[in-house]
Motif scaffolding. Structure first.
Motif, PDB file in Angstrom:
ATOM      1  N   ILE A 198       0.818  -1.214   0.000  1.00 51.95           N
ATOM      2  CA  ILE A 198       0.000   0.000   0.000  1.00 51.95           C
ATOM      3  C   ILE A 198       0.853   1.266   0.000  1.00 51.95           C
ATOM      4  O   ILE A 198       0.513   2.248  -0.662  1.00 51.95           O
ATOM      5  CB  ILE A 198      -0.958  -0.004   1.205  1.00 51.95           C
ATOM      6  N   THR A 246      -5.190   0.655  -1.460  1.00 58.08           N
ATOM      7  CA  THR A 246      -4.837   0.403  -2.862  1.00 58.08           C
ATOM      8  C   THR A 246      -3.321   0.372  -3.004  1.00 58.08           C
ATOM      9  O   THR A 246      -2.588   0.934  -2.179  1.00 58.08           O
ATOM     10  CB  THR A 246      -5.413   1.479  -3.795  1.00 58.08           C
ATOM     11  N   MET A 247      -2.862  -0.263  -4.046  1.00 54.39           N
ATOM     12  CA  MET A 247      -1.426  -0.432  -4.252  1.00 54.39           C
ATOM     13  C   MET A 247      -0.747   0.907  -4.511  1.00 54.39           C
ATOM     14  O   MET A 247      -1.283   1.772  -5.202  1.00 54.39           O
ATOM     15  CB  MET A 247      -1.184  -1.372  -5.434  1.00 54.39           C
ATOM     16  N   ALA A 248       0.439   1.071  -3.934  1.00 51.31           N
ATOM     17  CA  ALA A 248       1.190   2.315  -4.079  1.00 51.31           C
ATOM     18  C   ALA A 248       1.495   2.606  -5.542  1.00 51.31           C
ATOM     19  O   ALA A 248       1.841   1.706  -6.317  1.00 51.31           O
ATOM     20  CB  ALA A 248       2.493   2.227  -3.284  1.00 51.31           C
ATOM     21  N   ALA A 249       1.378   3.881  -5.922  1.00 50.16           N
ATOM     22  CA  ALA A 249       1.622   4.283  -7.306  1.00 50.16           C
ATOM     23  C   ALA A 249       3.057   3.971  -7.733  1.00 50.16           C
ATOM     24  O   ALA A 249       3.312   3.624  -8.895  1.00 50.16           O
ATOM     25  CB  ALA A 249       1.334   5.767  -7.474  1.00 50.16           C
ATOM     26  N   THR A 259       2.954   0.246  -8.736  1.00 50.80           N
ATOM     27  CA  THR A 259       2.237  -0.015  -9.988  1.00 50.80           C
ATOM     28  C   THR A 259       3.061   0.458 -11.175  1.00 50.80           C
ATOM     29  O   THR A 259       3.105  -0.183 -12.223  1.00 50.80           O
ATOM     30  CB  THR A 259       0.857   0.673 -10.003  1.00 50.80           C
ATOM     31  N   SER A 260       3.759   1.582 -10.979  1.00 49.98           N
ATOM     32  CA  SER A 260       4.593   2.122 -12.058  1.00 49.98           C
ATOM     33  C   SER A 260       5.787   1.211 -12.343  1.00 49.98           C
ATOM     34  O   SER A 260       6.075   0.880 -13.494  1.00 49.98           O
ATOM     35  CB  SER A 260       5.081   3.521 -11.691  1.00 49.98           C
ATOM     36  N   GLY A 312      -3.647   1.076 -13.526  1.00 46.29           N
ATOM     37  CA  GLY A 312      -4.579   1.358 -12.442  1.00 46.29           C
ATOM     38  C   GLY A 312      -3.968   1.094 -11.083  1.00 46.29           C
ATOM     39  O   GLY A 312      -2.752   0.921 -10.946  1.00 46.29           O
ATOM     40  N   GLN A 313      -4.823   1.072 -10.065  1.00 47.02           N
ATOM     41  CA  GLN A 313      -4.370   0.824  -8.696  1.00 47.02           C
ATOM     42  C   GLN A 313      -5.186  -0.324  -8.097  1.00 47.02           C
ATOM     43  O   GLN A 313      -6.333  -0.127  -7.675  1.00 47.02           O
ATOM     44  CB  GLN A 313      -4.518   2.080  -7.824  1.00 47.02           C
ATOM     45  N   THR A 354      -6.849  -2.954  -5.619  1.00 45.47           N
ATOM     46  CA  THR A 354      -7.244  -2.909  -4.217  1.00 45.47           C
ATOM     47  C   THR A 354      -6.527  -4.018  -3.453  1.00 45.47           C
ATOM     48  O   THR A 354      -6.390  -5.134  -3.944  1.00 45.47           O
ATOM     49  CB  THR A 354      -8.767  -3.098  -4.077  1.00 45.47           C
TER      50      THR A 354
END
Length: 553
Positions: A169, A231-234, A237-238, A244-245, A247
């Motif tokens: 997160i 939600t997953m940390a940006a 995800t990057s 997206g993000q 859950t």
């Protein structure tokens, strides 16, 4: 819809990506650190584990047509992450490493045996009864008390699955919100750390500088399985290339994910009478009941109400089962070589049976083995229990000594003695829950693929045993995926677990009858008597004062 599941086991991380009919898995080995100066101290690194998870994610996503992920859930062993509080800013805390890189006190760490005795005196009987009547070092609360008694640092402690969820997160950030439970239940599942109030911790002399972190602790009750927690940390995800993000959904201790995997419709069907056995490195049993009148049982953990709505569960288990096989095969590595250890012992077992025209249980009937190498969780909740042998070499046609010989025959004898011990102890454990009728046993995990063990278990227990051997090493992480699926669909449309996965093929073993069955029943009773004798022996010996030497000698 696509989901990622994470399972942090004792020696490996397993991850699974599912999307419709697409399914892929990836794993990485992780280190276990045994302290050279104190065999009771066993640790791991959360940094190493989280790095392994990211590597698994990268591999799965690189090979997959799936780029967007809807949900992620984490399950892990009942180990505890310890971080040092470096700074407090309002309701946030800045955390840093504790004990260098080895910030996880593993579930098998038993340094807190002295703290267990203190807790068994301090904890009220109504709370002791739901952990089988006494605390053992495998549990989280004794580890928490050990930290309180042996360090003056300001510490924040987490269930391992909660800490990994937190890292997903926030990325690798060390700033965490401090939400502690002031819940009306004031009880943590399985003797763990998440769910106790600060008042309770204070009452058992755990100082206020030892705090418990995690998700859902600002509620009156701990969040149930599959609740959305963030939600997953940006940044993640990057770096992983996820659109997206996703859950993050509230996970659990790994044995419950194995249970969900075996029973994907657990929320929607009547499960009374079904004992689930999740048998891997250790073995956990889960016995659910829909009765609101369920009462604590001596030597058994529960009933716990925090996991699922409208159901209570008992849990109990054996701390070293698959590990007994690992240790045995390592000792006989010169005989096994590069071959699969289980295939070698099965082949050699069949050779002995054919040569002597007897079952292996008949051939080893004068041997005895009791295998609580890491202490006993059930049915005694007694960590002082140890392994014990009776060497039947002088009364067996095999003439193989389990204490002196190092041959293929002694390997076979010891292997089958382990199988007998696990089956006999399971029978003894089930005897403690006789108030809860058990119709059959469902087995998952790596040991479900062992046909000889499954048949032996059914014969000793005298009930049907249903095994799910296909891809058994990934059953727990599949449970993690199912938890994420259920959480996501519950958010969106109230979806049910039973709609998510096709039924898995299962193999049913029925109890065998005849002379071998009678032999096993008789030996099972004798093994129970001998294990009780070990307890009596130790209790009487410990009651004697230490005998000091004469100073003049």
């Amino acid at each position: 819809m696509s989901y990622l599941g994470v399972d942090v086991g004792s020696g490996s991380v397993r991850c699974m990506l599912t999307a419709g009919n697409y399914r892929a898995t990836e794993s990485r080995q992780i280190s276990i650190n045994h302290s050279p100066g104190n065999r009771a101290v066993v640790t791991q690194s959360s940094r190493e584990i989280f790095q392994a998870i990211q590597e698994c994610f990268q591999h799965l996503l690189k090979l997959s047509p799936v780029k967007g992920i809807d949900g992620i859930s984490v399950t892990a062993t009942c180990s505890m992450v310890v971080r040092e509080v470096l700074e407090e800013a309002g309701t946030n805390m800045v955390l840093g490493p504790y004990n260098g890189d080895q910030d996880i006190i593993m579930w098998m760490d038993c340094r807190s045996s002295g703290e267990c005795e203190k807790l068994n005196t301090l904890v009220p009987q109504d709370k002791l009864s739901i952990v089988g009547g006494r605390y053992i070092p495998e549990m989280g609360l004794p580890k928490l008390k050990w930290l309180s008694d042996h360090t003056d640092k300001q510490l924040m402690c987490f269930e391992l699955y909660d800490w990994i969820s937190h890292l997903l997160i926030v990325g690798v950030g060390e700033t965490v919100p401090y939400n502690h439970s002031y819940g009306i239940d004031d009880v943590a599942m399985d003797g763990s750390i998440k769910g106790w109030s600060e008042e309770f911790l204070s009452s058992v002399d755990i100082r206020n500088g030892i705090r418990v972190g995690g998700y859902g602790l600002d509620r009156s009750r701990v969040m149930p399985l599959g609740s959305a927690i963030g939600t997953m940390a940006a940044t993640l995800t990057s770096s992983l290339g996820i659109a997206g993000q996703p859950t993050i959904y509230h996970g659990c201790i790994d044995c419950y994910a194995g249970w969900v995997s075996t029973n994907p419709d657990i929320l929607d069907r009547k499960v009374d009478g079904t004992l689930s056995m999740i048998a891997g490195t250790s073995t956990c049993f889960v016995l659910p009941t829909s009765s609101s009148e369920a009462e604590p049982i001596d030597g058994i953990w529960g009933p716990f109400w925090q996991l699922l709505p409208n159901k209570r569960v008992y849990s109990f288990g054996q701390p070293a089962t698959g590990k007994l096989f690992e240790d045995l095969f390592r000792e006989y590595n010169d005989i096994i070589g590069d071959h699969n250890g289980f295939e070698v012992v099965e082949r050699e077992t069949r050779k002995l049976e054919l040569e002597h025209h007897q079952t292996i249980n008949s051939l080893i009937r004068c041997y005895f083995y009791y295998g609580d190498v890491y202490g006993n969780r059930s049915p005694y909740n007694d960590f002082s229990m140890s392994e014990a042998y009776i060497d039947g070499a002088n009364s067996s046609v095999l003439q193989a000594s389990v204490l002196r010989d190092h041959t293929a025959t002694s390997l076979v004898v010891r292997y089958n003695l382990i199988l007998e011990f696990l089956a006999f102890q399971t029978k003894q454990i089930i005897g403690n829950v006789q108030n809860e009728s058990i119709d059959h046993v469902e087995v998952s995990g790596s040991q479900a693929a062992n046909a000889r063990f499954m048949q032996l278990l059914s014969t000793v227990l005298q009930v049907s045993v249903v095994s799910t051997p296909a891809s058994s090493q990934y059953q727990v992480v599949e449970g993690s995926c199912l938890i994420a699926m259920w959480g996501h669909r519950s958010q969106k449309d109230g979806g049910r677990l039973k709609e998510i996965r096709e039924p898995r093929s299962k193999k049913i073993y029925e109890p065998a009858e005849g002379a071998n069955s009678e032999l096993l029943r008789t030996k099972c009773k004798l093994v129970a008597q001998l294990s009780q004798l070990q307890r009596t022996f130790r209790q009487q010996m410990v009651s004697f004062p230490q005998c000091t030497t004469d100073k003049s000698e």
